[in-house]
Design a protein around this motif. Structure first.
Motif, mmCIF file in Angstrom:
data_model
loop_
_atom_site.group_PDB
_atom_site.id
_atom_site.type_symbol
_atom_site.label_atom_id
_atom_site.label_comp_id
_atom_site.label_asym_id
_atom_site.label_seq_id
_atom_site.Cartn_x
_atom_site.Cartn_y
_atom_site.Cartn_z
ATOM 1 N N GLY A 1 -90.110 60.374 81.932
ATOM 2 C CA GLY A 1 -90.680 59.044 81.794
ATOM 3 C C GLY A 1 -91.754 59.043 80.723
ATOM 4 O O GLY A 1 -92.364 60.079 80.439
ATOM 5 N N GLY A 2 -91.970 57.863 80.115
ATOM 6 C CA GLY A 2 -92.994 57.777 79.080
ATOM 7 C C GLY A 2 -92.880 56.504 78.270
ATOM 8 O O GLY A 2 -92.490 55.447 78.775
ATOM 9 N N LEU A 3 -93.204 56.612 76.977
ATOM 10 C CA LEU A 3 -93.272 55.464 76.070
ATOM 11 C C LEU A 3 -91.940 55.208 75.385
ATOM 12 O O LEU A 3 -91.199 56.146 75.062
ATOM 13 N N ALA A 4 -91.663 53.939 75.124
ATOM 14 C CA ALA A 4 -90.526 53.522 74.304
ATOM 15 C C ALA A 4 -91.074 52.760 73.102
ATOM 16 O O ALA A 4 -91.938 51.894 73.247
ATOM 17 N N LEU A 5 -90.591 53.076 71.930
ATOM 18 C CA LEU A 5 -91.082 52.472 70.690
ATOM 19 C C LEU A 5 -89.924 51.829 69.933
ATOM 20 O O LEU A 5 -88.812 52.372 69.897
ATOM 21 N N GLY A 6 -90.184 50.690 69.301
ATOM 22 C CA GLY A 6 -89.154 50.028 68.509
ATOM 23 C C GLY A 6 -88.299 49.110 69.347
ATOM 24 O O GLY A 6 -88.791 48.343 70.160
ATOM 25 N N GLY A 7 -86.985 49.190 69.162
ATOM 26 C CA GLY A 7 -86.069 48.399 69.965
ATOM 27 C C GLY A 7 -85.448 47.219 69.257
ATOM 28 O O GLY A 7 -84.708 46.447 69.850
ATOM 29 N N GLY A 8 -85.730 47.040 67.967
ATOM 30 C CA GLY A 8 -85.051 45.991 67.225
ATOM 31 C C GLY A 8 -85.888 44.747 67.010
ATOM 32 O O GLY A 8 -87.089 44.703 67.248
ATOM 33 N N GLY B 1 -87.436 31.636 63.522
ATOM 34 C CA GLY B 1 -88.564 32.522 63.810
ATOM 35 C C GLY B 1 -88.064 33.850 64.331
ATOM 36 O O GLY B 1 -86.933 33.962 64.817
ATOM 37 N N SER B 2 -88.883 34.889 64.208
ATOM 38 C CA SER B 2 -88.474 36.219 64.662
ATOM 39 C C SER B 2 -89.689 37.006 65.132
ATOM 40 O O SER B 2 -90.837 36.667 64.814
ATOM 41 N N ARG B 3 -89.412 38.065 65.881
ATOM 42 C CA ARG B 3 -90.472 38.940 66.398
ATOM 43 C C ARG B 3 -89.881 40.324 66.621
ATOM 44 O O ARG B 3 -88.805 40.461 67.201
ATOM 45 N N SER B 4 -90.566 41.339 66.148
ATOM 46 C CA SER B 4 -90.097 42.716 66.312
ATOM 47 C C SER B 4 -90.646 43.317 67.597
ATOM 48 O O SER B 4 -91.784 43.045 67.998
ATOM 49 N N SER B 5 -89.803 44.137 68.242
ATOM 50 C CA SER B 5 -90.264 44.866 69.419
ATOM 51 C C SER B 5 -91.226 45.965 68.983
ATOM 52 O O SER B 5 -91.195 46.443 67.856
ATOM 53 N N ASN B 6 -92.088 46.369 69.894
ATOM 54 C CA ASN B 6 -93.034 47.425 69.536
ATOM 55 C C ASN B 6 -93.101 48.509 70.613
ATOM 56 O O ASN B 6 -92.378 49.486 70.559
ATOM 57 N N VAL B 7 -93.938 48.347 71.616
ATOM 58 C CA VAL B 7 -94.157 49.405 72.600
ATOM 59 C C VAL B 7 -93.686 48.961 73.974
ATOM 60 O O VAL B 7 -94.005 47.859 74.428
ATOM 61 N N GLY B 8 -92.906 49.808 74.631
ATOM 62 C CA GLY B 8 -92.461 49.572 75.998
ATOM 63 C C GLY B 8 -92.541 50.846 76.803
ATOM 64 O O GLY B 8 -93.367 51.719 76.518
ATOM 65 N N TRP B 9 -91.668 51.006 77.778
ATOM 66 C CA TRP B 9 -91.692 52.189 78.639
ATOM 67 C C TRP B 9 -90.270 52.557 79.052
ATOM 68 O O TRP B 9 -89.334 51.766 78.915
ATOM 69 N N THR B 10 -90.118 53.781 79.552
ATOM 70 C CA THR B 10 -88.807 54.264 79.954
ATOM 71 C C THR B 10 -88.921 55.235 81.120
ATOM 72 O O THR B 10 -89.943 55.926 81.270
ATOM 73 N N ILE B 11 -87.898 55.283 81.947
ATOM 74 C CA ILE B 11 -87.737 56.314 82.975
ATOM 75 C C ILE B 11 -86.287 56.778 82.924
ATOM 76 O O ILE B 11 -85.407 56.052 82.445
ATOM 77 N N GLY B 12 -86.041 57.983 83.419
ATOM 78 C CA GLY B 12 -84.672 58.483 83.380
ATOM 79 C C GLY B 12 -84.515 59.762 84.164
ATOM 80 O O GLY B 12 -85.471 60.293 84.747
ATOM 81 N N ALA B 13 -83.278 60.262 84.193
ATOM 82 C CA ALA B 13 -82.951 61.491 84.907
ATOM 83 C C ALA B 13 -81.728 62.112 84.256
ATOM 84 O O ALA B 13 -80.943 61.419 83.578
ATOM 85 N N GLY B 14 -81.550 63.417 84.460
ATOM 86 C CA GLY B 14 -80.407 64.077 83.851
ATOM 87 C C GLY B 14 -80.124 65.436 84.439
ATOM 88 O O GLY B 14 -80.877 65.960 85.274
ATOM 89 N N ILE B 15 -79.016 65.998 83.993
ATOM 90 C CA ILE B 15 -78.577 67.341 84.362
ATOM 91 C C ILE B 15 -78.301 68.102 83.078
ATOM 92 O O ILE B 15 -77.627 67.594 82.179
ATOM 93 N N GLU B 16 -78.816 69.330 83.004
ATOM 94 C CA GLU B 16 -78.598 70.169 81.831
ATOM 95 C C GLU B 16 -78.119 71.547 82.286
ATOM 96 O O GLU B 16 -78.602 72.070 83.298
ATOM 97 N N TYR B 17 -77.186 72.124 81.533
ATOM 98 C CA TYR B 17 -76.627 73.420 81.929
ATOM 99 C C TYR B 17 -76.541 74.318 80.703
ATOM 100 O O TYR B 17 -76.077 73.900 79.635
ATOM 101 N N ALA B 18 -77.003 75.577 80.876
ATOM 102 C CA ALA B 18 -76.968 76.553 79.791
ATOM 103 C C ALA B 18 -75.582 77.192 79.753
ATOM 104 O O ALA B 18 -75.297 78.155 80.463
ATOM 105 N N ALA B 19 -74.711 76.657 78.917
ATOM 106 C CA ALA B 19 -73.353 77.177 78.818
ATOM 107 C C ALA B 19 -73.334 78.542 78.128
ATOM 108 O O ALA B 19 -72.490 79.388 78.436
ATOM 109 N N TYR B 20 -74.266 78.752 77.201
ATOM 110 C CA TYR B 20 -74.424 80.032 76.505
ATOM 111 C C TYR B 20 -75.906 80.379 76.496
ATOM 112 O O TYR B 20 -76.734 79.618 76.980
#
Length: 254
Positions: free
Chosen positions: A149-156, A176-195
């Motif tokens: 989890g942490g910061l999200a930057l940009g986004g279009g 009119g238009s407006r650029s995205s700037n700072v947001g947030w994110t959370i996530g989860a995952g699985i990682e495996y050392a194949a080699y």
């Protein structure tokens, strides 16, 4: 005297037999502990990923440029990028880390009001984004289960436009238009050392780029406000990482 002699002879014979018995037994060395190397996740890593993104946004006509109301946009798109990070394996089964990610959300999304007469369209133009996150994980030798989890930057860029000049939607126009700037994110995952230095992973992230207000300048000289809500994304990724160091780590197994 004879009794003492007989007793001495008997003791000598017993001692000689015991010594002979000792010589006939083969001594076996106690086997040493078998040390099996455990995978060590500590160190820097770099990697890449591909996947898909599901994006949602809701546009709200605040000032009644057409008629106050909302309209939504939902779209899936391509996703790809690079990661750079560092892991600290605190204990044999616990890991902390930091990770930076730079990626691209492909595919622009356009939202058109469903009601007749609401001719203003909303558009999200995707672009490069970045994530800066902390990771915590549980390791089972070569397998890593983690959350982040942490910061999200940009986004279009979010854009509202009305270019229609023909009745009944014209002659008034706005943009009119407006650029995205700072947001947030959370996530989860699985990682495996194949080699020894290569890992594979599957990961999910929820990203919120925050709400925005767009000031659209109209041809009548006024600015009309449009609110962009639910500017978020669901990211589904698969990737590979290269670990620069899988230093010594061992556990004794008997």
């Amino acid at each position: 005297m004879k009794k003492f002699l007989l007793a001495g002879i008997a003791l000598a014979a017993l001692a000689s037999g015991a010594q002979a018995a000792d010589l006939g037994v083969q001594r076996v060395a106690v086997p040493a502990a078998i040390v099996s190397p455990a995978f060590n996740w500590t160190g820097f890593y770099i990697g890449g990923y591909v996947g898909g993104a599901s994006r949602q946004s809701r546009f709200n006509d605040i000032d009644g440029y057409n008629t106050p109301g909302t309209w939504n946009v939902n779209k899936t798109s391509f996703l790809g990028g690079l990661t750079l990070g560092y892991n600290w394996q605190i204990t044999p089964n616990f890991l902390l880390g930091v990770e930076g990610e730079v990626g691209y959300l492909g595919g622009a999304r356009r939202a058109d009001p469903a009601s007749a007469g609401l001719d203003t369209s909303g558009r999200i133009n995707d672009s490069v984004y970045g994530l800066v996150t902390a990771r915590a994980g549980f390791t089972l030798d070569r397998a890593l289960f983690y959350v982040k989890g942490g910061l999200a930057l940009g986004g279009g860029n979010s854009r509202v436009i009305d270019s229609c000049t023909v009745a009944p939607c014209g002659p008034l126009t706005a943009s009119g238009s407006r650029s995205s700037n700072v947001g947030w994110t959370i996530g989860a995952g699985i990682e495996y050392a194949a080699y020894q230095n290569w890992t594979v992973k599957a990961e999910y992230n929820y990203v919120s780029f925050g709400n925005q207000t767009i000031n659209a300048a109209a041809s009548d000289g006024f600015n009309y406000r449009f609110r962009v809500n639910n500017n978020n994304a669901h990211l589904f990724k698969v990737g590979v990482n290269y670990l620069f160091s899988t230093g010594p780590g061992a556990v004794a197994r008997y």
